[in-house]
Design an enzyme around this catalytic site. Structure first.
Site, PDB file in Angstrom:
ATOM      1  N   LYS A   1      56.057  35.334  47.507  1.00  0.00           N
ATOM      2  CA  LYS A   1      55.587  34.051  46.989  1.00  0.00           C
ATOM      3  C   LYS A   1      54.599  33.550  48.250  1.00  0.00           C
TER       4      LYS A   1
ATOM      5  N   ASP B   1      49.128  39.545  30.116  1.00  0.00           N
ATOM      6  CA  ASP B   1      50.469  39.950  30.754  1.00  0.00           C
ATOM      7  C   ASP B   1      50.844  41.401  30.673  1.00  0.00           C
TER       8      ASP B   1
ATOM      9  N   THR C   1      56.350  28.285  44.535  1.00  0.00           N
ATOM     10  CA  THR C   1      57.657  27.791  44.330  1.00  0.00           C
ATOM     11  C   THR C   1      58.022  27.317  45.474  1.00  0.00           C
ATOM     12  N   ASP C   2      59.042  26.166  45.324  1.00  0.00           N
ATOM     13  CA  ASP C   2      59.517  25.585  46.637  1.00  0.00           C
ATOM     14  C   ASP C   2      60.538  26.393  47.477  1.00  0.00           C
ATOM     15  N   GLU C   3      60.618  27.732  46.843  1.00  0.00           N
ATOM     16  CA  GLU C   3      61.432  28.584  47.697  1.00  0.00           C
ATOM     17  C   GLU C   3      60.729  28.997  49.042  1.00  0.00           C
TER      18      GLU C   3
ATOM     19  N   PHE D   1      58.787  32.660  30.537  1.00  0.00           N
ATOM     20  CA  PHE D   1      59.032  31.447  30.425  1.00  0.00           C
ATOM     21  C   PHE D   1      58.290  30.287  30.760  1.00  0.00           C
TER      22      PHE D   1
ATOM     23  N   ARG E   1      75.406  35.827  46.535  1.00  0.00           N
ATOM     24  CA  ARG E   1      74.047  36.297  46.776  1.00  0.00           C
ATOM     25  C   ARG E   1      73.755  36.346  48.234  1.00  0.00           C
TER      26      ARG E   1
ATOM     27  N   ILE F   1      48.277  42.757  36.268  1.00  0.00           N
ATOM     28  CA  ILE F   1      47.183  42.177  37.150  1.00  0.00           C
ATOM     29  C   ILE F   1      47.086  42.851  38.303  1.00  0.00           C
TER      30      ILE F   1
ATOM     31  N   ASN G   1      63.303  24.354  40.745  1.00  0.00           N
ATOM     32  CA  ASN G   1      63.686  25.001  39.576  1.00  0.00           C
ATOM     33  C   ASN G   1      63.685  24.480  38.138  1.00  0.00           C
ATOM     34  N   ASN G   2      63.165  25.396  37.343  1.00  0.00           N
ATOM     35  CA  ASN G   2      62.835  24.968  35.980  1.00  0.00           C
ATOM     36  C   ASN G   2      64.008  25.379  35.079  1.00  0.00           C
TER      37      ASN G   2
ATOM     38  N   VAL H   1      79.857  32.480  38.987  1.00  0.00           N
ATOM     39  CA  VAL H   1      79.412  31.543  39.980  1.00  0.00           C
ATOM     40  C   VAL H   1      79.459  32.035  41.305  1.00  0.00           C
TER      41      VAL H   1
ATOM     42  N   TYR I   1      61.903  37.914  47.245  1.00  0.00           N
ATOM     43  CA  TYR I   1      60.861  37.197  46.321  1.00  0.00           C
ATOM     44  C   TYR I   1      60.037  36.027  47.110  1.00  0.00           C
TER      45      TYR I   1
ATOM     46  N   ASN J   1      75.441  24.004  41.788  1.00  0.00           N
ATOM     47  CA  ASN J   1      75.709  24.843  40.592  1.00  0.00           C
ATOM     48  C   ASN J   1      76.681  24.756  39.576  1.00  0.00           C
TER      49      ASN J   1
HETATM   50  P1  NAD Z   1      59.225  35.059  34.005  1.00  0.00           P
HETATM   51  O1  NAD Z   1      59.780  35.877  34.936  1.00  0.00           O
HETATM   52  O2  NAD Z   1      59.981  34.363  33.091  1.00  0.00           O
HETATM   53  O3  NAD Z   1      57.794  35.639  33.568  1.00  0.00           O
HETATM   54  C1  NAD Z   1      56.751  36.271  34.485  1.00  0.00           C
HETATM   55  C2  NAD Z   1      55.816  36.991  33.615  1.00  0.00           C
HETATM   56  O4  NAD Z   1      54.973  37.614  34.243  1.00  0.00           O
HETATM   57  C3  NAD Z   1      56.217  37.888  32.349  1.00  0.00           C
HETATM   58  O5  NAD Z   1      55.881  37.703  31.016  1.00  0.00           O
HETATM   59  C4  NAD Z   1      55.921  39.108  33.013  1.00  0.00           C
HETATM   60  O6  NAD Z   1      55.801  40.077  31.663  1.00  0.00           O
HETATM   61  C5  NAD Z   1      54.562  38.841  33.394  1.00  0.00           C
HETATM   62  N1  NAD Z   1      54.328  39.822  34.457  1.00  0.00           N
HETATM   63  C6  NAD Z   1      55.047  40.214  35.435  1.00  0.00           C
HETATM   64  N2  NAD Z   1      54.372  41.161  36.355  1.00  0.00           N
HETATM   65  C7  NAD Z   1      53.140  41.458  35.719  1.00  0.00           C
HETATM   66  C8  NAD Z   1      52.100  42.095  36.099  1.00  0.00           C
HETATM   67  N3  NAD Z   1      52.113  43.037  37.062  1.00  0.00           N
HETATM   68  N4  NAD Z   1      50.787  41.877  35.397  1.00  0.00           N
HETATM   69  C9  NAD Z   1      50.843  41.004  34.284  1.00  0.00           C
HETATM   70  N5  NAD Z   1      51.896  40.205  34.128  1.00  0.00           N
HETATM   71  C10 NAD Z   1      53.081  40.377  34.855  1.00  0.00           C
HETATM   72  O7  NAD Z   1      58.694  33.921  35.247  1.00  0.00           O
HETATM   73  P2  NAD Z   1      58.776  32.418  35.073  1.00  0.00           P
HETATM   74  O8  NAD Z   1      60.101  31.664  35.539  1.00  0.00           O
HETATM   75  O9  NAD Z   1      58.195  31.877  33.840  1.00  0.00           O
HETATM   76  O10 NAD Z   1      58.037  31.922  36.497  1.00  0.00           O
HETATM   77  C11 NAD Z   1      56.346  31.967  36.250  1.00  0.00           C
HETATM   78  C12 NAD Z   1      55.676  31.705  37.879  1.00  0.00           C
HETATM   79  O11 NAD Z   1      56.243  30.606  37.992  1.00  0.00           O
HETATM   80  C13 NAD Z   1      56.099  32.678  38.716  1.00  0.00           C
HETATM   81  O12 NAD Z   1      54.982  32.405  39.502  1.00  0.00           O
HETATM   82  C14 NAD Z   1      57.147  31.697  39.651  1.00  0.00           C
HETATM   83  O13 NAD Z   1      57.286  32.452  40.963  1.00  0.00           O
HETATM   84  C15 NAD Z   1      56.715  30.476  39.344  1.00  0.00           C
HETATM   85  N6  NAD Z   1      58.090  29.540  39.480  1.00  0.00           N
HETATM   86  C16 NAD Z   1      59.047  29.740  38.793  1.00  0.00           C
HETATM   87  C17 NAD Z   1      60.242  28.767  38.803  1.00  0.00           C
HETATM   88  C18 NAD Z   1      61.260  28.729  37.735  1.00  0.00           C
HETATM   89  O14 NAD Z   1      62.183  28.075  38.007  1.00  0.00           O
HETATM   90  N7  NAD Z   1      61.426  29.606  36.960  1.00  0.00           N
HETATM   91  C19 NAD Z   1      60.088  27.366  39.802  1.00  0.00           C
HETATM   92  C20 NAD Z   1      58.825  27.535  40.375  1.00  0.00           C
HETATM   93  C21 NAD Z   1      57.727  28.567  40.355  1.00  0.00           C
HETATM   94  O1  DAU Z   2      63.098  26.798  43.172  1.00  0.00           O
HETATM   95  C1  DAU Z   2      62.238  27.403  42.355  1.00  0.00           C
HETATM   96  C2  DAU Z   2      63.040  29.073  42.009  1.00  0.00           C
HETATM   97  O2  DAU Z   2      63.999  28.773  41.034  1.00  0.00           O
HETATM   98  C3  DAU Z   2      61.844  29.984  41.336  1.00  0.00           C
HETATM   99  O3  DAU Z   2      60.738  30.381  42.242  1.00  0.00           O
HETATM  100  C4  DAU Z   2      62.539  31.254  40.870  1.00  0.00           C
HETATM  101  O4  DAU Z   2      61.706  32.117  40.192  1.00  0.00           O
HETATM  102  C5  DAU Z   2      63.709  30.996  39.933  1.00  0.00           C
HETATM  103  O5  DAU Z   2      64.427  32.145  39.579  1.00  0.00           O
HETATM  104  C6  DAU Z   2      64.680  29.997  40.758  1.00  0.00           C
HETATM  105  O6  DAU Z   2      65.397  30.574  41.641  1.00  0.00           O
HETATM  106  P1  DAU Z   2      66.939  30.410  42.054  1.00  0.00           P
HETATM  107  O7  DAU Z   2      67.421  31.695  42.607  1.00  0.00           O
HETATM  108  O8  DAU Z   2      67.248  29.022  42.526  1.00  0.00           O
HETATM  109  O9  DAU Z   2      67.477  30.377  40.386  1.00  0.00           O
HETATM  110  P2  DAU Z   2      68.715  31.303  39.655  1.00  0.00           P
HETATM  111  O10 DAU Z   2      68.733  30.830  38.195  1.00  0.00           O
HETATM  112  O11 DAU Z   2      68.568  32.770  40.036  1.00  0.00           O
HETATM  113  O12 DAU Z   2      69.914  30.571  40.454  1.00  0.00           O
HETATM  114  C7  DAU Z   2      70.026  29.268  40.546  1.00  0.00           C
HETATM  115  C8  DAU Z   2      71.299  28.957  41.351  1.00  0.00           C
HETATM  116  O13 DAU Z   2      72.582  29.433  40.548  1.00  0.00           O
HETATM  117  C9  DAU Z   2      71.234  29.736  42.515  1.00  0.00           C
HETATM  118  O14 DAU Z   2      72.032  29.074  43.558  1.00  0.00           O
HETATM  119  C10 DAU Z   2      72.048  30.860  42.337  1.00  0.00           C
HETATM  120  C11 DAU Z   2      73.214  30.391  41.364  1.00  0.00           C
HETATM  121  N1  DAU Z   2      73.597  31.501  40.383  1.00  0.00           N
HETATM  122  C12 DAU Z   2      72.778  32.285  39.659  1.00  0.00           C
HETATM  123  C13 DAU Z   2      73.086  33.216  38.899  1.00  0.00           C
HETATM  124  C14 DAU Z   2      72.050  34.212  38.080  1.00  0.00           C
HETATM  125  C15 DAU Z   2      75.002  31.583  40.175  1.00  0.00           C
HETATM  126  O15 DAU Z   2      75.772  31.162  40.866  1.00  0.00           O
HETATM  127  N2  DAU Z   2      75.236  32.865  39.258  1.00  0.00           N
HETATM  128  C16 DAU Z   2      74.407  33.469  38.529  1.00  0.00           C
HETATM  129  O16 DAU Z   2      74.932  34.364  37.697  1.00  0.00           O
END
Ligand code: NAD
Ligand code: DAU
Length: 339
Positions: A157, A33, A125-127, A11, A276, A60, A182-183, A209, A153, A252
């Site tokens: 990180k 990747d 991540t902020d987590e 993503f 969760r 990786i 969260n993105n 939810v 997770y 949420n």
């Molecule tokens: P994603 O799950 O959409 O994508 C992860 C990518 O990494 C995939 O393309 C997958 O194929 C690749 N990957 C996984 N394992 C691998 C390996 N062993 N070798 C090579 N490639 C591998 O994740 P995302 O949401 O795009 O997040 C990207 C980064 O940003 C992560 O490090 C995540 O912790 C961080 N992050 C995400 C969010 C969020 O809201 N999604 C917020 C803050 C930080």
């Molecule tokens: O804060 C950054 C993080 O945000 C990233 O590091 C993670 O990679 C990313 O997945 C995200 O983590 P969250 O756990 O916050 O995201 P998620 O989309 O899984 O859930 C967002 C909120 O929604 C959380 O409070 C759980 C809730 N949720 C999630 C799902 C999948 C639901 O209520 N129902 C659902 O089915």
């Protein structure tokens, strides 16, 4: 400049590649990747023929393959996104999170030290800070807080963050680190809350939810995150951590209702399901440091970004319908079947 982007078929990594190819017309981008369930080569179809882009499939954790690539490409910059990223999956199977997020990061750090790079940027991540109480709106995540991860997770990180900082201090690696909230936006895998709710609502399926839906996240449009990383990569101070987020806290349940309203679907689709395990209550970023030092501020208002995101999912049904009709069906049944 040649930039290695790990996890660029996911993503945020894919959005970052699109952003960098536009923002830096003289840069070459190499995406490495493994194409796990979360990686999708079709996401990168618009850039696969670009002479400034190269895609390499690999893990990786595969030290030999990573070293070979570093030797071949002589990277100037590394931007490390590749990770297992979904909290719910880490509760089911923590092991792969430790392998990819900790050991995989270590392999990349070793390669960066061995072959030399101008900068290694680690996307975190902020987590890693744990969570904040709902009744303390005055509290925010700042970079100096101790790490206090709640899920496998976030623990993986946090471990990778510590490794990055250790390589900085011990081996003199020029590294920066960002912790983003969260993105949301195009190409997010439909296991994550916003795309999952959009996909279910369009199919008139229940919207699951967790708990009471009162957990708060600080939502940021993905392009704003990409801009922040680009700025840190070029202007951030070595060895520093930068929080990225945008004072955009939302519950949420309010997001789910907003999605239903935008799609013209009834709130009766909302289904409250078992919470969760260890569910973090609230994330909220204080972005003062990145603003003061680098001049970054989020630009996309949530009201606009969420409309744009919903529009994207409606216009790109092929992209996510192929996913939800594949192996994802088994995942969905396992996670939500008896919830
Ligand atoms: P994603 O799950 O959409 O994508 C992860 C990518 O990494 C995939 O393309 C997958 O194929 C690749 N990957 C996984 N394992 C691998 C390996 N062993 N070798 C090579 N490639 C591998 O994740 P995302 O949401 O795009 O997040 C990207 C980064 O940003 C992560 O490090 C995540 O912790 C961080 N992050 C995400 C969010 C969020 O809201 N999604 C917020 C803050 C930080
Ligand atoms: O804060 C950054 C993080 O945000 C990233 O590091 C993670 O990679 C990313 O997945 C995200 O983590 P969250 O756990 O916050 O995201 P998620 O989309 O899984 O859930 C967002 C909120 O929604 C959380 O409070 C759980 C809730 N949720 C999630 C799902 C999948 C639901 O209520 N129902 C659902 O089915």
């Amino acid at each position: 400049m040649t930039v290695l982007v790990t996890g660029g078929a996911g993503f945020i990594g894919s959005n970052f590649i699109f952003y960098m190819l536009k923002a830096h017309p003289d840069y070459r981008i190499v995406c490495y990747d493994a194409l796990t369930y979360a990686g999708n080569l079709s996401t990168l179809s618009s850039v696969l023929d670009n002479p400034r882009f190269r895609f390499v499939k690999g893990d990786i954790c595969d030290r030999e393959a990573v070293y070979k690539l570093f030797e071949e490409e002589k990277f100037d910059y590394v931007v490390h996104f590749a990770a297992e990223s979904h909290v719910d999956r880490s509760i089911e199977d923590p092991g792969i999170f430790v392998k990819t997020n900790v050991l995989g990061t270590q392999v990349l750090l070793d390669a960066a030290v061995k072959y030399g790079v101008k900068r290694f940027h680690h996307v975190s991540t902020d987590e890693v800070y744990g969570d904040l109480p709902l009744d303390r709106p005055d509290m925010f995540f700042v970079e100096t807080l101790p790490l206090k991860a709640s899920s496998p997770y976030s623990a993986s990180k946090a471990s990778s963050d510590l490794l990055v900082m250790a390589y900085c201090r011990t081996f003199g690696l020029d590294a920066t680190l960002s912790r983003c909230s969260n993105n949301y936006g195009p190409y997010q895998f439909p296991e994550k809350m916003i795309p999952l709710m959009i996909a279910n609502a369009t199919a008139d399926k229940p919207l699951p939810v967790y708990g009471e839906g009162i957990n708060v996240r600080d939502w940021l449009y993905v392009e704003d995150h990409c801009k922040a990383i680009d700025l840190i990569l070029h202007n951030g101070r070595p060895g520093e951590v930068y929080n990225i987020g945008g004072h955009n806290e939302m519950r949420n349940i309010d997001i789910v209702k907003l999605i239903l309203k935008e799609l013209g679907k009834p709130e009766s689709l909302i289904t409250f399901v078992k919470d969760r395990k260890g569910h973090d209550m609230r994330y909220a970023i204080d972005p003062t440091k990145i603003h003061n030092e680098i001049g970054w501020l989020p630009e996309t208002k949530f009201a606009d970004g969420i409309k744009e995101t919903i529009r994207w999912y409606l216009n790109n049904r092929d992209w996510w319908e192929e996913i939800v009709n594949g192996e994802y069906k088994n995942y969905y049944q396992k996670m939500y079947g008896n919830r």
